[in-house]
Design an enzyme around this catalytic site. Structure first.
Site, PDB file in Angstrom:
ATOM      1  N   THR A 152      -8.639 -10.181  -7.564  1.00 40.00           N
ATOM      2  CA  THR A 152      -9.058 -10.410  -8.944  1.00 40.00           C
ATOM      3  C   THR A 152     -10.505  -9.985  -9.164  1.00 40.00           C
ATOM      4  O   THR A 152     -11.324 -10.054  -8.236  1.00 40.00           O
ATOM      5  CB  THR A 152      -8.939 -11.917  -9.261  1.00 40.00           C
ATOM      6  N   TYR A 169     -11.407 -20.541  -7.664  1.00 35.02           N
ATOM      7  CA  TYR A 169     -10.337 -19.535  -7.731  1.00 35.02           C
ATOM      8  C   TYR A 169     -10.841 -18.207  -7.155  1.00 35.02           C
ATOM      9  O   TYR A 169     -10.231 -17.624  -6.251  1.00 35.02           O
ATOM     10  CB  TYR A 169      -9.874 -19.350  -9.185  1.00 35.02           C
TER      11      TYR A 169
END
Ligand code: UDP
Length: 324
Positions: A116, A139
């Site tokens: 990501t 995250y």
């Protein structure tokens, strides 16, 4: 080829499974269905199981003996990761270690990993893959840790283990035929929330921050259509099968749109002037996050087909209207 797909019942995974099916690959989806849906698996077989269950995972890996693994299964909600970091380090970091261990045990050596843009944290755009990794939430950190583990594993077992880590920017849109799309229970993403507001499911859309140092004061993101992202996975598979080295690639179009611009386009596509409110900033949002994408274009020969905000929103809207 035989492809083992974790998280193949989820939003991005299901689009990649569809693309693999269209190319005649033999797919086994491994998904615990915590956020995925069995109906989204349009091709191959599906097994409902968890990556935390090492015995099952290892058994299936040895029985199926895939040519490659694609690893989508992960927890992905940034604010939830701040509140429950342990969940994120278990589901994302520890479960990826289980997967790598099962692959090494079975001598399965090709992995395409879902990373990501959150690994960059607050970076200046367009951000290249070589930028320092400085995630600002658990995250992003859980994915960065995965990337470090992959790098070290590939260095130690180069003859056996190679990977492509794809760093996704803002993935949106849906299958052109409207069969699959985003179906999260509590969506947090801008385009999905805008369309749910147009549909009347949400009272209003909040703009998180209008005082950013951008031309219209709202954040800029690089929105990539899920089908173009799926195609990048297919190309990454060909690349690894053809003997490609381990590598890390940004997945984005290389330009972005502000929150206000996305909202204007969503109103145009839906024909609905839904209610919008200007609110304070959401914690942890970088002002601008746009991919430098020269590397994926040169390494994979990736050519985007849907670099068009109207198309992205239209396919998402057609899907959204079908969802109950
Ligand atoms: N955003 C917003 N309202 C929403 C959801 C998102 O203003 O209801 C903004 C968010 O602050 C960010 C951009 O839209 O600047 C994209 O957010 P999203 O959650 O879609 O993706 P992210 O970039 O955080 O991964």
């Amino acid at each position: 080829m035989k492809i083992f797909v974790t998280g193949g019942a989820g939003y991005i995974g299901s689009h990649v499974v569809k693309a693999l099916g269209e190319r005649g690959h033999d797919v086994l989806v491994y998904d615990d269905l915590s956020t995925g849906n069995e109906w989204a698996v349009l091709h191959g077989r599906m097994m409902a199981a968890s990556l935390a269950d090492k015995a099952t995972l290892s058994g299936v890996m040895k029985e199926f003996m895939p040519d490659a693994v694609m690893h989508f299964a992960a927890s992905i909600v940034v604010h939830e990761s701040v509140a429950y970091p342990v969940k994120y380090y278990l589901n994302n970091t520890a479960c990826t270690l289980n997967l790598i261990e099962a692959m090494l045990d079975a001598r399965v050596g090709r992995l395409i990993f879902s990373s990501t843009a959150a690994v960059y944290g607050i970076a200046s755009s367009p951000v290249p893959e070589s930028a320092p990794l400085a995630p600002i939430n658990p995250y992003g950190t859980s994915k960065m840790m995965n990337e470090i583990i992959l790098r070290d594993t590939s260095a130690a077992y180069d003859n056996l283990f190679r990977y492509v880590s794809l760093r996704y920017f803002n993935v949106a849109g849906a299958d052109e035929k409207g069969r699959i799309g985003q179906a999260y229970r509590n969506p947090t993403h801008l385009i999905t929330r805008a369309l749910k507001t147009a549909k009347g499911e949400l009272d209003r859309l909040d703009i998180y921050g209008t005082d950013y140092p951008t031309p219209d004061g709202t954040c800029i993101r690089d929105y990539i259509h899920v089908e173009d992202l799926a195609h990048a996975h297919v190309l990454a598979l060909d690349y690894l099968s053809g003997g490609g080295e381990s590598t890390v690639l940004n997945c984005g179009y290389g330009h972005g749109f502000s929150v206000r611009r996305v909202i204007a386009e969503a109103k145009k596509v839906t024909g609905i002037d839904f209610k919008v409110a200007e609110c304070g900033r959401r914690e942890g949002d970088p002002p601008e996050l746009v991919a430098a994408n020269e590397k994926i274009i040169s390494v994979l020969g990736w050519v985007p087909s849907h670099d068009d905000l109207e198309y992205i929103i239209r396919t998402a809207w057609e899907w959204e209207r079908k969802l109950r």
